[in-house]
Design a protein around this motif. Structure first.
Motif, PDB file in Angstrom:
ATOM      1  N   ILE A  73       0.844  -1.202   0.000  1.00 35.23           N
ATOM      2  CA  ILE A  73       0.000   0.000   0.000  1.00 35.23           C
ATOM      3  C   ILE A  73       0.877   1.249   0.000  1.00 35.23           C
ATOM      4  CG2 ILE A  73      -1.985   1.120   1.064  1.00 35.23           C
ATOM      5  CD1 ILE A  73      -2.470  -1.300   2.717  1.00 35.23           C
ATOM      6  N   PHE A  74       1.913   1.223   0.841  1.00 31.90           N
ATOM      7  CA  PHE A  74       2.814   2.371   0.932  1.00 31.90           C
ATOM      8  C   PHE A  74       3.468   2.631  -0.428  1.00 31.90           C
ATOM      9  CE2 PHE A  74       6.654   4.724   1.915  1.00 31.90           C
ATOM     10  CZ  PHE A  74       6.245   5.602   2.895  1.00 31.90           C
ATOM     11  N   GLY A  75       3.903   1.552  -1.071  1.00 30.52           N
ATOM     12  CA  GLY A  75       4.566   1.691  -2.366  1.00 30.52           C
ATOM     13  C   GLY A  75       3.649   2.296  -3.404  1.00 30.52           C
ATOM     14  N   ASP A  76       2.370   1.932  -3.353  1.00 30.10           N
ATOM     15  CA  ASP A  76       1.450   2.397  -4.372  1.00 30.10           C
ATOM     16  C   ASP A  76       0.952   3.816  -4.114  1.00 30.10           C
ATOM     17  OD1 ASP A  76       0.088   2.190  -6.703  1.00 30.10           O
ATOM     18  OD2 ASP A  76      -1.657   1.203  -5.846  1.00 30.10           O
ATOM     19  N   TYR A  77       0.659   4.114  -2.845  1.00 33.57           N
ATOM     20  CA  TYR A  77       0.022   5.401  -2.550  1.00 33.57           C
ATOM     21  C   TYR A  77       0.963   6.446  -1.960  1.00 33.57           C
ATOM     22  CZ  TYR A  77      -4.272   2.851  -3.369  1.00 33.57           C
ATOM     23  OH  TYR A  77      -5.241   2.100  -3.955  1.00 33.57           O
ATOM     24  N   CYS A  78       1.928   6.025  -1.175  1.00 31.39           N
ATOM     25  CA  CYS A  78       2.716   6.991  -0.394  1.00 31.39           C
ATOM     26  C   CYS A  78       4.095   7.253  -0.981  1.00 31.39           C
ATOM     27  CB  CYS A  78       2.863   6.512   1.041  1.00 31.39           C
ATOM     28  SG  CYS A  78       1.364   5.783   1.714  1.00 31.39           S
ATOM     29  N   ARG A 131      -5.063  -3.012  -6.457  1.00 34.84           N
ATOM     30  CA  ARG A 131      -4.093  -1.956  -6.732  1.00 34.84           C
ATOM     31  C   ARG A 131      -4.737  -0.665  -7.231  1.00 34.84           C
ATOM     32  NH1 ARG A 131       1.297  -1.487 -10.488  1.00 34.84           N
ATOM     33  NH2 ARG A 131       1.613   0.677  -9.953  1.00 34.84           N
ATOM     34  N   PHE A 132      -5.703  -0.792  -8.164  1.00 39.44           N
ATOM     35  CA  PHE A 132      -6.199   0.417  -8.819  1.00 39.44           C
ATOM     36  C   PHE A 132      -7.583   0.850  -8.350  1.00 39.44           C
ATOM     37  CE2 PHE A 132      -3.399  -1.422 -12.235  1.00 39.44           C
ATOM     38  CZ  PHE A 132      -2.387  -0.488 -12.084  1.00 39.44           C
ATOM     39  N   GLY A 133      -8.331  -0.071  -7.726  1.00 39.38           N
ATOM     40  CA  GLY A 133      -9.673   0.286  -7.289  1.00 39.38           C
ATOM     41  C   GLY A 133     -10.735  -0.409  -8.129  1.00 39.38           C
ATOM     42  N   HIS A 134     -11.950   0.115  -8.065  1.00 36.81           N
ATOM     43  CA  HIS A 134     -13.087  -0.512  -8.738  1.00 36.81           C
ATOM     44  C   HIS A 134     -12.836  -0.623 -10.237  1.00 36.81           C
ATOM     45  CE1 HIS A 134     -17.180  -1.411  -9.933  1.00 36.81           C
ATOM     46  NE2 HIS A 134     -17.457  -1.616  -8.673  1.00 36.81           N
ATOM     47  N   TYR A 135     -13.306  -1.768 -10.811  1.00 37.56           N
ATOM     48  CA  TYR A 135     -13.109  -1.919 -12.262  1.00 37.56           C
ATOM     49  C   TYR A 135     -13.816  -0.790 -13.017  1.00 37.56           C
ATOM     50  CZ  TYR A 135     -17.551  -4.489 -11.642  1.00 37.56           C
ATOM     51  OH  TYR A 135     -18.825  -4.859 -11.288  1.00 37.56           O
ATOM     52  N   SER A 136     -13.271  -0.472 -14.184  1.00 46.12           N
ATOM     53  CA  SER A 136     -13.820   0.605 -15.001  1.00 46.12           C
ATOM     54  C   SER A 136     -15.212   0.241 -15.496  1.00 46.12           C
ATOM     55  CB  SER A 136     -12.919   0.872 -16.201  1.00 46.12           C
ATOM     56  OG  SER A 136     -11.672   1.321 -15.761  1.00 46.12           O
ATOM     57  N   LEU A 137     -16.066   1.238 -15.570  1.00 46.79           N
ATOM     58  CA  LEU A 137     -17.407   1.023 -16.100  1.00 46.79           C
ATOM     59  C   LEU A 137     -17.454   1.551 -17.532  1.00 46.79           C
ATOM     60  CD1 LEU A 137     -19.568   2.354 -13.126  1.00 46.79           C
ATOM     61  CD2 LEU A 137     -18.887  -0.001 -13.585  1.00 46.79           C
ATOM     62  N   ALA A 138     -18.372   0.971 -18.319  1.00 52.19           N
ATOM     63  CA  ALA A 138     -18.566   1.494 -19.676  1.00 52.19           C
ATOM     64  C   ALA A 138     -19.003   2.955 -19.598  1.00 52.19           C
ATOM     65  CB  ALA A 138     -19.599   0.650 -20.411  1.00 52.19           C
ATOM     66  N   ALA A 139     -19.824   3.240 -18.573  1.00 48.35           N
ATOM     67  CA  ALA A 139     -20.364   4.599 -18.427  1.00 48.35           C
ATOM     68  C   ALA A 139     -19.257   5.637 -18.286  1.00 48.35           C
ATOM     69  CB  ALA A 139     -21.288   4.650 -17.211  1.00 48.35           C
ATOM     70  N   GLU A 140     -18.144   5.221 -17.681  1.00 42.93           N
ATOM     71  CA  GLU A 140     -17.100   6.198 -17.382  1.00 42.93           C
ATOM     72  C   GLU A 140     -16.378   6.713 -18.615  1.00 42.93           C
ATOM     73  OE1 GLU A 140     -15.333   5.588 -13.102  1.00 42.93           O
ATOM     74  OE2 GLU A 140     -15.350   3.680 -14.149  1.00 42.93           O
ATOM     75  N   SER A 141     -16.458   5.966 -19.731  1.00 44.82           N
ATOM     76  CA  SER A 141     -15.805   6.491 -20.934  1.00 44.82           C
ATOM     77  C   SER A 141     -16.814   6.814 -22.018  1.00 44.82           C
ATOM     78  CB  SER A 141     -14.733   5.533 -21.436  1.00 44.82           C
ATOM     79  OG  SER A 141     -15.180   4.211 -21.408  1.00 44.82           O
ATOM     80  N   GLN A 142     -18.077   7.029 -21.618  1.00 45.38           N
ATOM     81  CA  GLN A 142     -19.104   7.255 -22.642  1.00 45.38           C
ATOM     82  C   GLN A 142     -18.927   8.571 -23.383  1.00 45.38           C
ATOM     83  OE1 GLN A 142     -23.159   7.966 -21.150  1.00 45.38           O
ATOM     84  NE2 GLN A 142     -22.317   7.992 -19.089  1.00 45.38           N
ATOM     85  N   TYR A 143     -18.237   9.545 -22.796  1.00 46.24           N
ATOM     86  CA  TYR A 143     -18.044  10.819 -23.506  1.00 46.24           C
ATOM     87  C   TYR A 143     -16.641  10.945 -24.086  1.00 46.24           C
ATOM     88  CZ  TYR A 143     -22.434  11.974 -21.248  1.00 46.24           C
ATOM     89  OH  TYR A 143     -23.737  11.954 -20.833  1.00 46.24           O
ATOM     90  N   ASP A 144     -15.868   9.857 -24.047  1.00 46.94           N
ATOM     91  CA  ASP A 144     -14.522   9.869 -24.608  1.00 46.94           C
ATOM     92  C   ASP A 144     -14.573   9.563 -26.103  1.00 46.94           C
ATOM     93  OD1 ASP A 144     -13.254  10.461 -22.311  1.00 46.94           O
ATOM     94  OD2 ASP A 144     -12.297   8.524 -22.021  1.00 46.94           O
ATOM     95  N   HIS A 145     -14.004  10.430 -26.901  1.00 46.20           N
ATOM     96  CA  HIS A 145     -13.936  10.184 -28.348  1.00 46.20           C
ATOM     97  C   HIS A 145     -12.528  10.466 -28.841  1.00 46.20           C
ATOM     98  CE1 HIS A 145     -18.229   9.535 -28.978  1.00 46.20           C
ATOM     99  NE2 HIS A 145     -18.429  10.514 -28.118  1.00 46.20           N
ATOM    100  N   PRO A 146     -11.693   9.443 -29.072  1.00 42.56           N
ATOM    101  CA  PRO A 146     -11.956   8.048 -28.752  1.00 42.56           C
ATOM    102  C   PRO A 146     -11.574   7.758 -27.296  1.00 42.56           C
ATOM    103  CG  PRO A 146      -9.845   8.233 -29.841  1.00 42.56           C
ATOM    104  CD  PRO A 146     -10.397   9.624 -29.728  1.00 42.56           C
ATOM    105  N   PHE A 147     -12.050   6.638 -26.767  1.00 45.43           N
ATOM    106  CA  PHE A 147     -11.699   6.263 -25.395  1.00 45.43           C
ATOM    107  C   PHE A 147     -10.201   5.983 -25.313  1.00 45.43           C
ATOM    108  CE2 PHE A 147     -13.217   2.379 -27.532  1.00 45.43           C
ATOM    109  CZ  PHE A 147     -12.052   1.641 -27.504  1.00 45.43           C
TER     110      PHE A 147
END
Lengths: 310, 251
Positions: free
Chosen positions: A140-145, B88-104
């Motif tokens: 976590i530290f490596g990724d965020y901090c 690592r990155f958080g919630h998976y991307s939704l289709a909705a999140e790139s609906q106004y991207d041209h191009p995504f």
């Protein structure tokens, strides 16, 4: 069909095109191994298309292929009710299922829960838990901090505070570190370029250097002390003794630890301190409670505590 | 049975059979798009407005810089529904999140980390420092520096043309009162104001001044625009409002 041309020497059929008087192209059939390989790739493509699944045949969802049967996961709705949900195979449901059933994920959750329930002192004493904190916290530290505070937590002088020394701008207790991580901090020292003259700033800088016993001009520092406690108003945040206030995040000027001006490495120490007084400081630590769970922040606090204790 | 040669030497056959072959390839790509409505998740803010909004003019200019500088060649913007990516990155991307991207900007190359939720992860000051020379803050980084972003003034002379073009492909920027009112209804007043093509230049100034992304309030630079864009990535949807099932049911 048009006329059939033959090569006069071999008797093999040609395409009938002639270049440079005698150069012709044989019109032999394709080799059988090539034709059958071609048909095989066509069949493979169709099978792949259905299994992938690109074509909504319904076979995949019915579980006719390995690993693609229906998925049952536990869904906790916004009212807090948990129910089992069964759906056709898809990657989103598979992720939900794995987050609830994967062996490693369960282990991670179990440890996280146990660490969250323990006091920081107990975590430090328990070798199993502190080794979890060390490895999971490192991630976590490596990724965020580490982007700011660097991989080892040493920070960058002039920009990001060092987390492995004993000096804490906003307090070094577990509760204070936790608050810093959850809510973020905004460090703000005004610029004195307009309110103080260059001489006055030099005097203040000499006084600041004197507080930690660093070499300085004694006469100038004496003048600086008056500005520090008077016109400059420095003592309002740094306290008249120069020890700083954790509640404001103002730096302790009496220790020999420098986070903003790189005094130990500077040739002209007065100049680097003056530069800080002149420009002021605008620093921000982002808030993390929207990104990290409470338990993750707890691990992070424990990790930072371990870092600074070593 | 018709021989291959018959087709090759008769233009009529060749044209008809080529058309059939091409339309199969085309239909396979086009037909699924008829059902795309059902795959874009409906995500709302707490007060019932659309959570995902078109980019503000400053963010849009930043996005153009993102593509111009080739950020997409090393950074993806697509968090896949895998456990390691969720952690690592958080919630998976939704289709909705790139609906106004041209191009995504989904991409598939990750020489650097995914940026789909990088918004708010680092401070703007950090972003400015990092874009200028990544090794100032991440010594082991292999990313090249982009120091000219800080020195180049932002060219926004064509923002009206850009927004008008995006409007033609379905991004709801407004250029009249009816469009503005529709946006107020859809996104709320605060957002609708930023989508007004007629006020684009004012909005650029306003946002850059308020955000002070590059740390130099006296100038409007390319750095301002790019950081404004980076800071909004992945921040529009509040995932606390929805449970797992809601998004799974769109699949």
């Amino acid at each position: 069909m048009s006329k059939v041309y033959k090569d006069p020497i071999t008797g093999v059929e040609t395409t009938g095109h002639v270049w440079d008087d005698t150069l012709m192209e044989f019109n032999n059939p394709l080799p059988m191994w090539w034709i059958w390989t071609f048909y095989a790739t066509v069949i493979f493509a169709i099978v792949y298309w259905v299994i992938y699944p690109s074509w909504p045949s319904g076979l995949v969802e019915k579980g006719y292929f390995i690993g693609t049967s229906e998925i049952t996961y536990q869904n906790t709705d916004k009212k807090g009710t948990t129910t089992a949900q069964t759906t056709h195979w898809n990657t989103r449901a598979l992720l939900a299922y794995e987050m609830q059933n994967d062996e490693n994920e369960l282990k991670r959750k179990k440890y996280l829960k146990e660490v969250a329930a323990m006091s920081y002192d107990d975590i430090a004493k328990d070798s199993d838990k502190s080794s979890f904190v060390r490895s999971y916290g490192k991630g976590i530290f490596g990724d965020y901090c580490a982007a700011c505070h660097q991989t080892g937590g040493q920070g960058v002088i002039g920009h990001y505070p060092n987390l492995v020394d004993d000096a804490w701008l906003w307090g070094g207790s577990a509760a204070e570190i936790q608050k810093t991580i959850s809510d973020g901090r905004k460090g703000n020292m005004p610029s004195f370029a307009k309110t103080l003259s260059d001489t006055e700033i030099t005097n203040v800088a000499n006084f600041v250097l004197s507080l930690s016993g660093t070499e300085h001009d004694v006469a100038s520092a004496k003048e600086g002390k008056l500005i520090f406690n008077g016109k400059g108003g420095c003592m309002a945040c740094h306290t008249p003794a120069g020890t700083g206030l954790a509640a404001l995040g103002s730096a302790n000027l009496t220790d020999k630890i420098w986070t903003q001006a790189d005094v130990p490495h500077a040739k002209d120490k007065v100049a680097v301190v003056s530069a800080v007084v002149k420009s002021g400081i605008q620093r921000e630590m982002p808030t993390w409670k929207t990104r990290l769970s409470e338990d993750e922040i707890k691990v992070l606090v424990a990790y930072v505590k371990l870092l600074s204790a070593e | 049975m018709m021989k291959q040669e018959t087709v090759e030497v008769n233009a009529g056959y060749l044209i008809i059979l080529t058309l059939i072959a091409i339309s199969i390839g085309g239909l396979v790509e086009i037909v699924p798009l008829f059902y795309v409505e059902g795959t874009i998740e409906e995500v709302k803010t707490a007060d019932g407005k659309d959570a995902v909004r078109p980019y503000t003019p400053l963010e849009q200019l930043g996005r153009d810089l993102y593509t111009k500088e080739g950020c997409y060649t090393c950074h993806s913007q697509m968090i896949r529904p895998f456990r390691d990516e969720a952690l690592r990155f958080g919630h998976y991307s939704l289709a909705a999140e790139s609906q106004y991207d041209h191009p995504f900007q989904w991409g598939s190359m990750r020489r650097g980390p995914d940026l789909a939720r990088v918004g708010g992860k680092y401070s703007s000051a950090w972003q400015a420092k990092h874009l200028n020379d990544p090794r100032d803050v991440v010594p082991e980084s292999i990313m090249p520096g982009y120091p000219w972003l800080r020195s180049n003034d932002l060219d926004y002379s064509d923002i009206v043309a850009k927004m008008t073009t995006l409007r033609k492909v379905g991004v709801p920027y407004s250029d009249d009162d009816a469009g503005y009112q529709a946006n107020v209804e859809k996104f709320g007043e605060k957002v609708a104001k930023t989508l007004d093509i007629n006020k684009a230049e004012d909005n650029i100034m306003l946002q850059a001044k308020k955000g002070n992304y590059d740390g130099d309030p006296s100038r409007l630079t390319e750095m301002d625009a790019l950081i404004a864009y980076l800071q909004v990535l992945g921040t529009m949807v509040d995932f606390n409002q929805y449970d797992e099932k809601y998004f799974i049911d769109f699949r």
